[in-house]
Design an enzyme around this catalytic site. Structure first.
Site, PDB file in Angstrom:
ATOM      1  CD  GLU A  65      -2.949  -0.975   2.376  1.00 36.54           C
ATOM      2  OE1 GLU A  65      -4.136  -1.276   2.170  1.00 36.54           O
ATOM      3  OE2 GLU A  65      -2.519  -0.620   3.494  1.00 36.54           O
ATOM      4  CB  CYS A  98       3.083   8.316   1.963  1.00 36.90           C
ATOM      5  SG  CYS A  98       3.673   7.364   3.375  1.00 36.90           S
ATOM      6  CB  CYS A 158       7.560  -3.308   8.535  1.00 36.74           C
ATOM      7  SG  CYS A 158       8.828  -2.368   9.439  1.00 36.74           S
ATOM      8  CB  CYS A 201       6.686  -0.314  15.840  1.00 35.26           C
ATOM      9  SG  CYS A 201       8.337   0.183  15.277  1.00 35.26           S
ATOM     10  CB  CYS A 227       3.337   0.246  13.437  1.00 35.88           C
ATOM     11  SG  CYS A 227       3.392   0.463  11.643  1.00 35.88           S
ATOM     12  CB  CYS A 236       1.062   8.118  10.849  1.00 27.90           C
ATOM     13  SG  CYS A 236       2.665   7.693  11.543  1.00 27.90           S
TER      14      CYS A 236
END
Length: 357
Positions: A104, A117, A124, A128, A131, A344
């Site tokens: 995305e 972005c 990833c 975190c 996230c 975010c």
């Protein structure tokens, strides 16, 4: 060069041209294809400035040349699976790559300019705790061409030039450093996209070797750092990467970066209710950043499957008042795209089964 067998005769596999920097384009066209230099510039202009991805439509090339190159060059941006548009104008794109993996990326509208972005990895590896991206795990790095392709496809869909790039989508850019820097050179080259280095920002979770490599790159790309905690104990819980690159090493790297470049650094700080939004933590943040030229983005937490709660407006106001008292420049970021999970920390790796979710 790889070859494919076809009818008993060897055929060269098409070259995936979005992976090429300008000097590679030049070698390909002049040395391999025997074309004049200006043909390289014509083809690059079609792709990177006019967003034409079909060789047959490049009308200032002769018909014979187009018929020849159509079998030799593969211009392949990611395939659009779905586009969602937020009530605030933010667009989120779900792309499918050549191997079937999906990523995305987001297009943000700021009135008089737009920001892309971009993702740098499929998933990833940093995990975190706040996230969504890390929850889906990590599959692989994107190639430079896949990073560039996101941007070009966005521009084609938007029907206009995009002014800015933030490497702030899925993944940690500095863990894909080679492809990241190559994509920046492609974007920046005046013969290709011609986007100024000051219009590109790398966002990192604190990969110290990546910050040091950016210094050596000697290209004035902006730097943004996701901090989110003011001490190692809390940051270890929120961001496991801190165990490898603790705050002391990270701040030292930022000082080294600022001494070398003179650039102000953006600090991203997500505001999580009663976790990192205490008034005393605001003083700790100001102390940690003392001596650095920074701009702090306070980001109201975007909920991810109910893991944490967003700081209240009152707690954010009290936190920001301390920063103001301590002469730290800051902004409380205006939320964009949260209604389509494009804000975010909300991007996710999706497969065919959950692509509609």
């Amino acid at each position: 060069m790889k070859y494919l067998q076809s009818g008993g005769n060897a055929m060269e596999e098409p070259i995936i041209v979005l992976e090429l920097e300008y000097n590679q384009w030049l070698d390909l066209c002049t040395e391999k294809f025997g074309l004049q230099r200006y043909r390289t510039d014509q083809i690059c202009q079609w792709i990177y400035q006019k967003k034409v991805f079909n060789i047959a439509d490049m009308t200032n090339l002769s018909k014979e040349l187009r018929e020849d190159l159509v079998y030799k060059l593969l211009i392949l941006p990611p395939m659009l699976v779905r586009q969602e548009i937020s009530k605030d104008g933010t667009r989120k794109f779900l792309w499918q790559l050549r191997d079937g993996e999906r990523i995305e990326s987001v297009l943000l509208s700021h009135g008089n300019h737009m920001t892309a972005c971009l993702s740098s990895q499929v998933g990833c590896p940093l995990a975190c705790s706040f996230c969504a991206t890390g929850q889906g795990g990590f599959v692989r790095n994107l190639s430079a061409g896949e990073i560039v392709g996101q941007f070009l496809a966005m521009e084609k869909i938007a029907g206009m030039d995009i002014n800015n790039i933030v490497f702030m989508g899925m993944g940690e850019p500095f863990l894909n450093q080679e492809a990241l820097f190559k994509s920046i050179r492609i974007f920046n080259d005046p013969k290709m996209r011609g986007l100024g280095a000051r219009h590109m920002t790398i966002s990192t979770s604190g990969i110290v070797p990546g910050i040091q490599a950016l210094i050596k790159l000697q290209m004035p790309v902006k730097l943004s750092v996701s901090l989110h905690a003011t001490n190692d104990e809390l940051r270890n819980k929120l961001m496991p990467v801190n165990r490898q690159y603790p705050l002391g090493a990270l701040v030292d790297a930022l000082r080294e970066y600022q001494t070398a470049t003179g650039d102000r650094i953006t600090i991203e700080y997500v505001m999580i209710d009663k976790v990192n939004d205490l008034v005393e933590q605001a003083y700790e943040l100001a102390t940690l950043l003392n001596g650095l030229s920074v701009y702090v983005n306070l980001i109201p937490y975007n909920p991810v499957e109910g893991r944490f709660k967003r700081s209240s407006a009152g707690r954010i106001k009290a936190f920001s008042a301390v920063l103001s008292e301590m002469n730290i420049e800051f902004e409380i970021r205006r939320e964009k795209g949260s209604d389509i999970n494009a804000a975010c920390g909300q991007l996710r790796r999706r497969d065919g089964k959950d692509a509609k979710n």
